[in-house]
Design a protein around this motif. Structure first.
Motif, short mmCIF file in Angstrom:
data_model
loop_
_atom_site.label_atom_id
_atom_site.label_comp_id
_atom_site.label_asym_id
_atom_site.label_seq_id
_atom_site.Cartn_x
_atom_site.Cartn_y
_atom_site.Cartn_z
N HIS A 49 73.44 35.28 59.15
CA HIS A 49 72.36 36.24 59.07
C HIS A 49 71.08 35.68 59.67
O HIS A 49 70.94 34.46 59.83
N THR A 50 70.16 36.57 59.96
CA THR A 50 68.86 36.22 60.51
C THR A 50 67.80 36.99 59.75
O THR A 50 68.00 38.16 59.39
N VAL A 51 66.68 36.35 59.49
CA VAL A 51 65.53 37.03 58.89
C VAL A 51 64.49 37.25 59.98
O VAL A 51 64.11 36.30 60.70
N GLY A 52 64.05 38.47 60.14
CA GLY A 52 63.05 38.77 61.18
C GLY A 52 62.69 40.23 61.16
O GLY A 52 63.30 41.04 60.45
N PRO A 53 61.70 40.61 61.96
CA PRO A 53 61.33 42.03 62.04
C PRO A 53 62.48 42.87 62.57
O PRO A 53 63.21 42.45 63.48
N VAL A 54 62.66 44.05 62.00
CA VAL A 54 63.61 45.03 62.51
C VAL A 54 62.80 46.16 63.14
O VAL A 54 61.93 46.75 62.49
N LEU A 55 63.06 46.44 64.40
CA LEU A 55 62.31 47.45 65.12
C LEU A 55 62.94 48.83 64.96
O LEU A 55 64.16 48.97 64.99
N THR A 56 62.10 49.83 64.81
CA THR A 56 62.53 51.23 64.81
C THR A 56 62.11 51.87 66.12
O THR A 56 60.94 51.81 66.50
N VAL A 57 63.07 52.47 66.80
CA VAL A 57 62.79 53.17 68.06
C VAL A 57 63.33 54.59 67.97
O VAL A 57 64.24 54.87 67.20
N SER A 58 62.78 55.47 68.77
CA SER A 58 63.29 56.83 68.86
C SER A 58 64.31 56.98 69.98
O SER A 58 65.10 57.92 69.98
N ALA A 83 64.49 40.79 65.50
CA ALA A 83 65.91 40.42 65.40
C ALA A 83 66.85 41.58 65.67
O ALA A 83 67.98 41.37 66.12
N ALA A 84 66.42 42.79 65.38
CA ALA A 84 67.31 43.94 65.53
C ALA A 84 66.52 45.18 65.89
O ALA A 84 65.30 45.26 65.67
N GLU A 85 67.25 46.17 66.41
CA GLU A 85 66.68 47.47 66.77
C GLU A 85 67.56 48.57 66.19
O GLU A 85 68.78 48.55 66.34
N ALA A 86 66.92 49.51 65.50
CA ALA A 86 67.64 50.66 64.95
C ALA A 86 66.70 51.87 65.05
O ALA A 86 65.64 51.80 65.67
N MET A 87 67.08 52.97 64.41
CA MET A 87 66.33 54.21 64.60
C MET A 87 65.76 54.80 63.31
O MET A 87 65.12 55.86 63.37
N GLU A 88 65.96 54.13 62.17
CA GLU A 88 65.59 54.79 60.91
C GLU A 88 64.63 54.04 60.01
O GLU A 88 63.96 54.65 59.18
N GLY A 89 64.56 52.73 60.12
CA GLY A 89 63.85 51.94 59.11
C GLY A 89 62.42 52.36 58.86
O GLY A 89 61.99 52.47 57.70
N VAL A 145 60.10 48.41 50.06
CA VAL A 145 61.18 48.76 50.97
C VAL A 145 61.72 47.51 51.63
O VAL A 145 61.01 46.52 51.82
N ALA A 146 63.01 47.54 51.95
CA ALA A 146 63.65 46.49 52.74
C ALA A 146 64.59 47.15 53.72
O ALA A 146 64.98 48.31 53.54
N GLU A 147 64.94 46.42 54.78
CA GLU A 147 65.91 46.94 55.74
C GLU A 147 66.96 45.88 55.97
O GLU A 147 66.65 44.70 56.19
N ILE A 148 68.22 46.30 55.91
CA ILE A 148 69.35 45.39 56.11
C ILE A 148 70.26 46.01 57.16
O ILE A 148 70.73 47.14 57.00
N ARG A 149 70.52 45.24 58.23
CA ARG A 149 71.31 45.74 59.34
C ARG A 149 72.41 44.77 59.72
O ARG A 149 72.18 43.56 59.79
#
Length: 255
Positions: free
Chosen positions: A161-170, A190-196, A210-214
């Motif tokens: 696993h990695t700890v880091g910012p998770v980006l939200t994009v449209s 560290a990651a890119e998703a669409m909902e966080g 809030v937390a985000e796990i991907r």
């Protein structure tokens, strides 16, 4: 008092993996306004933690509306979170693209911050965030203590696993140039998703952490569907919530 947790995914396959990992048996469906259905799981073994899972939809707007609906329903009726007990934690969960080599395929990313990566304006002098424009915020920090506990559990289990910012994009990244632009704009992402960020905005409106796990299914960059590892990512997501349901979620202070 019972502690309540709301876990929000984009699609049913992610929710299925989360629910399976929780190991609390078949959930009870609870209809919410707007055609949403909250999956209410039975109490954890000690009877102190109850967890709801919600399929919130794809993209920050859809999931902000659905998360807000669940939080409002809980606040108004107690049914979503239990009589007199609001949610004490909201988690955005699912699969995602990982920035390479920081977050390899099949690994898990634990958010240190939930960031709206493209909420702002392009100018002749470069990109300006919505914060810099004076119109709001583009990042929700995750409590360091919570991030640390989650990371420690995954580390002890040997789950990469990695700890880091998770980006939200449209719009999901599909080119090397766009991946490099985001990585430069958001160091350590560290990651890119669409909902966080949508989940975080709704949680923030109710004052809920809030937390985000991907789990990483693909690399951020040129789209190469043949290289995606969705099954491996869903397995990692299930394993993550299996671990957390037996440790971190039980350690949380009740509301």
């Amino acid at each position: 008092m019972v502690h309540r947790i709301l876990i929000v995914t984009a699609v049913a396959a992610e929710a299925d993996s989360v629910s399976a990992g929780l190991g609390l048996g078949a959930p009870e469906p609870l209809p919410l306004p707007g055609g949403l259905v909250l999956r209410r799981h039975a109490d954890a073994p000690d009877g102190r933690v109850r967890i709801d899972v919600l399929v919130g939809g794809v993209g920050p707007a859809a999931v902000a509306a659905s998360t807000g609906t669940a939080l409002a329903y809980a606040a108004l009726t107690g049914a979503g979170a239990g009589a007199g007990a609001p949610y004490g934690l909201v988690v955005s969960a699912g699969i995602a693209g990982g920035f390479q080599p920081l977050a390899p395929l099949g690994s898990v990313v634990v958010s240190s911050a939930v960031v709206a990566a493209d909420l702002g304006a392009q100018t002749p002098d470069g990109y300006l965030t919505v914060d810099e424009l004076g119109f709001g915020r583009s990042s929700h920090p995750v409590p360091e203590a919570l991030t640390g506990r989650i990371s420690a559990v995954l580390d002890a289990a040997g789950l990469p696993h990695t700890v880091g910012p998770v980006l939200t994009v449209s719009t999901v990244t599909g080119t090397a140039d766009r991946a490099a632009e985001l990585a430069a704009r958001h160091p350590g992402a560290a990651a890119e998703a669409m909902e966080g960020f949508g989940v975080a905005e709704a949680a923030g409106a109710y004052g809920v952490p809030v937390a985000e796990i991907r789990a990483v299914s693909n690399a951020v960059g040129p789209r190469d569907r043949a290289a995606w590892r969705i099954g491996d990512a869903l397995h990692a997501l299930r394993h993550t919530f299996e671990l957390l349901s037996k440790t971190v979620f039980l350690e949380l202070e009740p509301s």
